[in-house]
Design a protein around this motif. Structure first.
Motif, PDB file in Angstrom:
ATOM      1  N   GLY A 277      11.615  21.820  49.807  1.00  0.00           N
ATOM      2  CA  GLY A 277      12.321  20.566  50.001  1.00  0.00           C
ATOM      3  C   GLY A 277      11.727  19.789  51.154  1.00  0.00           C
ATOM      4  O   GLY A 277      10.928  20.302  51.938  1.00  0.00           O
ATOM      5  N   LYS A 278      12.140  18.539  51.256  1.00  0.00           N
ATOM      6  CA  LYS A 278      11.597  17.637  52.270  1.00  0.00           C
ATOM      7  C   LYS A 278      12.478  17.659  53.514  1.00  0.00           C
ATOM      8  O   LYS A 278      13.697  17.474  53.434  1.00  0.00           O
ATOM      9  N   LEU A 279      11.844  17.866  54.678  1.00  0.00           N
ATOM     10  CA  LEU A 279      12.562  17.889  55.945  1.00  0.00           C
ATOM     11  C   LEU A 279      12.551  16.538  56.650  1.00  0.00           C
ATOM     12  O   LEU A 279      13.468  16.225  57.418  1.00  0.00           O
ATOM     13  N   GLY A 280      11.506  15.741  56.423  1.00  0.00           N
ATOM     14  CA  GLY A 280      11.442  14.459  57.103  1.00  0.00           C
ATOM     15  C   GLY A 280      10.103  13.777  56.899  1.00  0.00           C
ATOM     16  O   GLY A 280       9.247  14.240  56.138  1.00  0.00           O
ATOM     17  N   PHE A 281       9.933  12.664  57.596  1.00  0.00           N
ATOM     18  CA  PHE A 281       8.692  11.887  57.496  1.00  0.00           C
ATOM     19  C   PHE A 281       8.474  11.134  58.789  1.00  0.00           C
ATOM     20  O   PHE A 281       9.384  10.985  59.618  1.00  0.00           O
ATOM     21  N   GLY A 282       7.251  10.676  58.979  1.00  0.00           N
ATOM     22  CA  GLY A 282       6.905   9.878  60.142  1.00  0.00           C
ATOM     23  C   GLY A 282       5.839   8.872  59.769  1.00  0.00           C
ATOM     24  O   GLY A 282       5.477   8.731  58.589  1.00  0.00           O
ATOM     25  N   VAL A 283       5.314   8.196  60.774  1.00  0.00           N
ATOM     26  CA  VAL A 283       4.332   7.151  60.525  1.00  0.00           C
ATOM     27  C   VAL A 283       3.080   7.702  59.862  1.00  0.00           C
ATOM     28  O   VAL A 283       2.470   7.045  59.011  1.00  0.00           O
ATOM     29  N   CYS A 284       2.706   8.931  60.220  1.00  0.00           N
ATOM     30  CA  CYS A 284       1.428   9.453  59.719  1.00  0.00           C
ATOM     31  C   CYS A 284       1.566  10.745  58.916  1.00  0.00           C
ATOM     32  O   CYS A 284       0.558  11.352  58.565  1.00  0.00           O
ATOM     33  N   SER A 285       2.786  11.191  58.610  1.00  0.00           N
ATOM     34  CA  SER A 285       2.911  12.462  57.896  1.00  0.00           C
ATOM     35  C   SER A 285       4.274  12.604  57.227  1.00  0.00           C
ATOM     36  O   SER A 285       5.218  11.873  57.541  1.00  0.00           O
ATOM     37  N   THR A 286       4.335  13.562  56.312  1.00  0.00           N
ATOM     38  CA  THR A 286       5.605  14.021  55.756  1.00  0.00           C
ATOM     39  C   THR A 286       5.729  15.509  56.067  1.00  0.00           C
ATOM     40  O   THR A 286       4.726  16.208  56.234  1.00  0.00           O
TER      41      THR A 286
END
Length: 407
Positions: A68-77
């Motif tokens: 599952g997905k924990l989070g994201f940012g400007v340059c990554s997931t």
């Protein structure tokens, strides 16, 4: 020992064996409107092909199955996965296509991993367990594997009624962060430059919350949006727990190797050290200034510095004025041969009045302690809050502080 709602937040690590490979089904919930932006799509400079289209259930390196997905940012997931070889959970950070940030971050982790791991702070700094690249027709994507971590220090603090940590928890947190900083500064030769609550995460003591995350994704799949041949997933939060592990210093996106002096802007605005505000050179002591700000954030009701003008916009003038109120005027040598400083100070080092100097003191701003504990705490703070970087105590020196070591 942390306590939340009367229960201890212990500082131990444990592992729970991972299960066999799972099959994940798509969400049957109402998909978002195609025109509504989801997760990384909301980023100002979002480009679809910059992010690798990770799919839940996908397996990389015949080893890491995405849960599952924990989070994201400007340059990554960031994704929770199962390490099918080691039978445990791991976190995958998937950087954007051909981004130098992925390579740079890997170089930093290589340096951290090569340092003296017998140092007490080694386990309090996030490390890379593995790394690999994913390639497709669009380019290459760097992936770094980490041990899973729990909530941020910021989120823990906001679970308390007054949104501040108890004194004992503050001391314990600081001891761990100081050990981590001493390891970075003296063993790895790294300056973090971005120490704030959101970059400190708590270890996971009971991996039940990871198993619950996995079962939640299986039984109630995350919201997802299909765009062409890719799927964008909504992040899923870990369940709450009353038991947390040690604070771990994370996010080395702005870190520098510490063998030289640097210049240029770093640090979130209100965390900026005086040498950054006055645009002089800086070294690892910027991390000590940051630690002072984070100490105040987790232990006091009001921020130490706001660094905002009357229109609530970032303002170096107001920030410097606030520092003057606490520390007095800066040393003359910080202003000499400094063209930028002439915006705020005259040739005699007097404040020009670009912003009003608040009529407050550090003693007046401290509102939690009384008597000798307050006096000792303020001494501790002033060891970090110094105009001259050389006059700030090192992380190792701060570990011996009387307030910090008192019961």
């Amino acid at each position: 020992m942390f306590r939340l709602h009367g229960r201890p937040l212990r500082h131990l690590f444990s592992l729970r064996s991972a299960s066999f490979r799972r099959l994940f089904t798509p969400s049957d919930s109402q998909p978002p409107d195609p025109n509504d932006k989801l997760e990384e799509e909301s980023l100002p400079e979002y480009l679809q092909d910059r992010f690798y289209p990770v799919k839940i259930g996908e397996t990389f390196q015949t080893r890491y199955q995405v849960i599952g997905k924990l989070g994201f940012g400007v340059c990554s997931t960031v994704w929770l996965c199962k390490d099918l070889t080691q039978h445990k959970y791991a976190t995958l950070k998937v950087f954007g296509r051909d981004l130098l940030e992925g390579k740079r971050r890997l170089e930093l982790y290589d340096r951290i991993n090569a340092a003296n791991t017998s140092h007490a702070g080694a386990m309090l700094v996030r490390t890379a367990l593995d790394n690999f690249q994913i390639a497709n027709a669009k380019g290459r994507y760097q992936v770094i594997v980490h041990q899973p971590l729990g909530i941020r220090l910021y989120d823990l603090r906001h679970r308390f009624v007054d949104k501040i940590l108890p004194e004992g928890a503050v001391k314990m947190t600081l001891i761990h962060l100081l050990l981590a900083l001493d390891y970075l500064h003296t063993e790895a030769g790294i300056i973090h430059t971005d120490i704030q609550e959101k970059n400190v995460m708590l270890g996971i003591e009971d991996e039940l919350i990871l198993a619950e995350f996995e079962e939640g994704e299986k039984s109630n799949p995350s919201l997802q949006k299909v765009v062409g041949n890719r799927v964008i997933y909504a992040s899923r939060k870990l369940n709450r727990t009353n038991d947390y592990g040690r604070p771990v210093l994370c996010d080395f996106g702005q870190a520098r190797f510490g063998s030289a002096r640097y210049d240029g802007d770093i640090q979130p605005y209100r965390y900026r050290a005086p040498e950054i505000l006055l645009r002089t050179t800086w070294d690892e002591k910027v991390d000590i200034w940051n630690l002072a700000i984070i100490t105040w954030d987790i232990f006091q009701q009001d921020q130490l510095f706001y660094a905002k003008d009357s229109n609530n916009k970032d303002s170096s003038a107001h920030h410097i004025a606030e520092i003057i109120a606490i520390l007095g005027p800066p040393p003359r040598e910080m202003l000499q041969n400094n063209d930028y400083a002439t915006q705020f100070f005259d040739l005699e080092g007097n404040w020009k009045g670009a912003a009003p100097i608040p009529s407050t003191t550090l003693e007046q701003k401290e509102g939690i302690l009384q008597g000798k504990p307050q006096q000792l705490f303020l001494v501790f703070m002033r060891k970090m809050l110094q105009w001259r970087p050389a006059e700030r105590s090192s992380a190792r020196e701060l570990l011996a502080d009387e307030w910090l070591c008192s019961p």
